[in-house]
Scaffold this motif. Structure first.
Motif, mmCIF file in Angstrom:
data_model
loop_
_atom_site.group_PDB
_atom_site.id
_atom_site.type_symbol
_atom_site.label_atom_id
_atom_site.label_comp_id
_atom_site.label_asym_id
_atom_site.label_seq_id
_atom_site.Cartn_x
_atom_site.Cartn_y
_atom_site.Cartn_z
ATOM 1 N N LEU A 22 18.218 47.464 7.863
ATOM 2 C CA LEU A 22 16.988 47.194 8.876
ATOM 3 C C LEU A 22 16.233 46.055 8.259
ATOM 4 O O LEU A 22 15.685 46.313 7.023
ATOM 5 C CB LEU A 22 16.308 48.229 9.198
ATOM 6 N N GLY A 23 15.977 44.796 8.717
ATOM 7 C CA GLY A 23 15.066 44.022 8.256
ATOM 8 C C GLY A 23 15.698 43.020 7.262
ATOM 9 O O GLY A 23 15.204 41.910 7.264
ATOM 10 N N ALA A 24 16.944 43.291 6.784
ATOM 11 C CA ALA A 24 17.584 42.187 6.127
ATOM 12 C C ALA A 24 18.255 40.972 6.946
ATOM 13 O O ALA A 24 18.578 41.445 7.905
ATOM 14 C CB ALA A 24 18.802 43.119 5.303
ATOM 15 N N SER A 25 18.562 39.999 6.239
ATOM 16 C CA SER A 25 19.138 39.100 6.784
ATOM 17 C C SER A 25 20.545 38.451 6.278
ATOM 18 O O SER A 25 20.579 38.779 5.194
ATOM 19 C CB SER A 25 18.194 37.599 6.756
ATOM 20 N N LEU A 26 21.308 37.784 7.154
ATOM 21 C CA LEU A 26 22.754 37.282 6.663
ATOM 22 C C LEU A 26 22.498 35.896 6.879
ATOM 23 O O LEU A 26 22.610 35.378 7.938
ATOM 24 C CB LEU A 26 23.781 37.945 7.533
ATOM 25 N N ALA A 27 22.428 34.933 5.919
ATOM 26 C CA ALA A 27 22.117 33.762 6.005
ATOM 27 C C ALA A 27 23.286 33.164 6.435
ATOM 28 O O ALA A 27 24.296 33.479 5.823
ATOM 29 C CB ALA A 27 21.481 33.107 4.622
ATOM 30 N N SER A 28 23.389 31.650 7.025
ATOM 31 C CA SER A 28 24.721 30.955 7.094
ATOM 32 C C SER A 28 24.800 30.433 5.916
ATOM 33 O O SER A 28 24.301 30.275 5.119
ATOM 34 C CB SER A 28 24.146 29.805 8.225
ATOM 35 N N GLY A 29 26.455 30.316 5.631
ATOM 36 C CA GLY A 29 26.925 29.851 4.522
ATOM 37 C C GLY A 29 26.879 30.921 3.537
ATOM 38 O O GLY A 29 27.101 30.617 2.294
ATOM 39 N N TYR A 30 26.834 32.256 3.926
ATOM 40 C CA TYR A 30 26.803 33.355 2.766
ATOM 41 C C TYR A 30 28.244 33.485 2.203
ATOM 42 O O TYR A 30 29.270 33.082 2.924
ATOM 43 C CB TYR A 30 26.717 34.671 3.304
ATOM 44 N N THR A 31 28.155 34.029 1.163
ATOM 45 C CA THR A 31 29.586 33.924 0.245
ATOM 46 C C THR A 31 30.027 35.649 0.256
ATOM 47 O O THR A 31 29.461 36.351 0.321
ATOM 48 C CB THR A 31 29.523 33.473 -1.121
ATOM 49 N N VAL A 32 31.373 35.547 0.492
ATOM 50 C CA VAL A 32 32.007 36.974 0.487
ATOM 51 C C VAL A 32 32.366 37.370 -1.008
ATOM 52 O O VAL A 32 33.177 36.628 -1.684
ATOM 53 C CB VAL A 32 33.004 36.956 1.319
ATOM 54 N N THR A 33 31.731 38.486 -1.277
ATOM 55 C CA THR A 33 31.959 39.056 -2.588
ATOM 56 C C THR A 33 33.538 39.348 -2.772
ATOM 57 O O THR A 33 34.095 39.811 -1.597
ATOM 58 C CB THR A 33 30.991 40.036 -3.296
ATOM 59 N N LYS A 34 34.207 39.553 -3.998
ATOM 60 C CA LYS A 34 35.530 40.012 -4.133
ATOM 61 C C LYS A 34 35.297 41.293 -3.669
ATOM 62 O O LYS A 34 34.730 42.138 -3.891
ATOM 63 C CB LYS A 34 35.664 39.778 -5.572
ATOM 64 N N GLY A 35 36.542 41.838 -2.848
ATOM 65 C CA GLY A 35 36.584 43.174 -2.365
ATOM 66 C C GLY A 35 36.741 44.290 -3.558
ATOM 67 O O GLY A 35 37.292 43.712 -4.484
ATOM 68 N N GLN A 36 36.575 45.132 -3.304
ATOM 69 C CA GLN A 36 36.519 46.688 -4.079
ATOM 70 C C GLN A 36 38.212 46.575 -4.583
ATOM 71 O O GLN A 36 38.917 46.381 -3.921
ATOM 72 C CB GLN A 36 36.326 47.730 -3.506
ATOM 73 N N GLU A 37 38.477 46.909 -5.898
ATOM 74 C CA GLU A 37 39.843 47.140 -6.338
ATOM 75 C C GLU A 37 39.940 48.503 -7.057
ATOM 76 O O GLU A 37 38.978 48.914 -7.770
ATOM 77 C CB GLU A 37 40.222 46.269 -7.357
ATOM 78 N N VAL A 38 40.855 49.240 -6.731
ATOM 79 C CA VAL A 38 41.188 50.612 -7.381
ATOM 80 C C VAL A 38 42.559 50.518 -8.241
ATOM 81 O O VAL A 38 43.680 49.935 -7.608
ATOM 82 C CB VAL A 38 41.261 51.712 -6.285
ATOM 83 N N ARG A 39 42.531 50.981 -9.298
ATOM 84 C CA ARG A 39 43.939 51.151 -9.957
ATOM 85 C C ARG A 39 44.059 52.611 -10.178
ATOM 86 O O ARG A 39 43.163 53.335 -10.842
ATOM 87 C CB ARG A 39 43.768 50.448 -11.278
ATOM 88 N N LEU A 40 45.174 53.097 -9.841
ATOM 89 C CA LEU A 40 45.771 54.260 -10.147
ATOM 90 C C LEU A 40 46.820 54.451 -11.197
ATOM 91 O O LEU A 40 47.798 53.635 -10.946
ATOM 92 C CB LEU A 40 46.319 55.003 -8.587
ATOM 93 N N GLN A 41 46.785 55.455 -12.188
ATOM 94 C CA GLN A 41 47.871 55.377 -12.973
ATOM 95 C C GLN A 41 49.111 56.270 -12.368
ATOM 96 O O GLN A 41 49.065 57.453 -11.909
ATOM 97 C CB GLN A 41 47.401 56.368 -14.049
#
Length: 202
Positions: free
Chosen positions: A69-88
Motif C-alpha cells: 500500500l502506497g508503494a510505486s512501480l516505476a516504468s522501466g523497473y528491472t526484474v530481479t533474478k527469480g528464487q532458486e532452490v537446490r535439493l540434494q
C-alpha cells in the motif's frame, strides 16, 4: 473488512501506485489514471492476481510483482533474478523438499511424473483442508483406482518460491504416505539437474 486509502501527493512521479487495497480488490493509479481492479481482472495491461488490505500481487507482461500500500512501480523497473532452490538427492535417488501449504510445513517427494500435487486424506485433514468440498474424481494409483478430490490450495511456498491457487489431488485414506510435489506446482517452474542436485527456479 478494512479498506485503506493513501495520499498521492508525494508519489506523483510514480508509474503505478497502490493507493487503495482490500481483500480481492485494488485501486491502482497508472500514469495519473485511477483503476479499480478485482482479483482475476485485467485493465490496461495490469492483471490483479490477489490482494488484501496491505499488499497486492499484480502481473504485467507476464511478470508478477508485489506492491505494498502506497508503494510505486516505476516504468522501466528491472526484474530481479527469480528464487532458486537446490535439493540434494538421497541414497534412493529421490528428492525431498520442505513445502509450506497455507503456512503449514510438509515434507514432500518431488515427483515430475505426478500431474498434480497429491496428498492423502489423512494429511489433508491435518492441514485443515476441507477436501470433501472439492470436485470428486477417480485416480489411478499403484494399488488401483481410488476415490479422490480435486481442491485448490491458496498458497504453496518452496523456500521462497510461491504459487497461488494450486490444484491439489486428495486421495481418501492414508496413501500416499509421503505427499507428492507434482506438476501443478512444478510445471510453472524451471527444473534441471546439476551434479546430483535438483535445481528448481522461477
Amino acid at each position: 473488512m478494512g479498506f485503506f486509502l493513501l495520499s498521492l501527493s508525494f508519489l506523483s512521479q510514480a508509474n503505478i501506485v497502490a493507493v487503495g487495497l482490500m481483500p480481492g480488490m485494488a485501486i491502482l493509479e497508472k500514469d495519473g489514471q485511477r483503476l479499480v481492479i478485482k482479483a482475476g481482472q485485467e485493465k490496461q495491461g495490469i492483471t490483479l492476481i490477489r490482494a488484501d488490505s496491505e499488499q497486492c500481487l499484480i502481473e504485467i507482461n507476464g511478470v508478477r510483482q508485489t506492491l505494498l500500500l502506497g508503494a510505486s512501480l516505476a516504468s522501466g523497473y528491472t526484474v530481479t533474478k527469480g528464487q532458486e532452490v537446490r535439493l540434494q538427492q538421497d541414497f534412493g535417488g529421490h528428492y525431498y523438499a520442505q513445502v509450506k501449504l497455507n503456512g503449514r510445513t510438509v515434507r514432500m517427494l518431488v515427483d515430475t511424473g505426478a500431474t498434480t500435487v497429491a496428498l492423502s486424506g489423512d494429511m489433508a485433514r491435518k492441514l485443515g483442508i476441507a477436501y470433501a468440498k472439492g470436485r470428486r474424481m477417480r485416480s489411478a494409483t499403484a494399488g488401483g483406482i481410488v476415490n479422490s478430490f480435486l481442491v485448490h490450495v491458496n498458497e504453496m511456498n518452496l523456500n521462497g518460491i510461491t504459487r497461488y491457487n494450486v490444484p491439489v489431488s486428495v486421495i481418501e485414506g492414508s496413501h500416499p504416505d509421503i505427499p507428492l510435489l507434482g506438476m501443478s506446482f512444478l510445471g510453472q517452474l524451471k527444473i534441471q539437474q546439476d551434479n546430483g542436485e535438483l535445481v528448481i527456479s522461477e
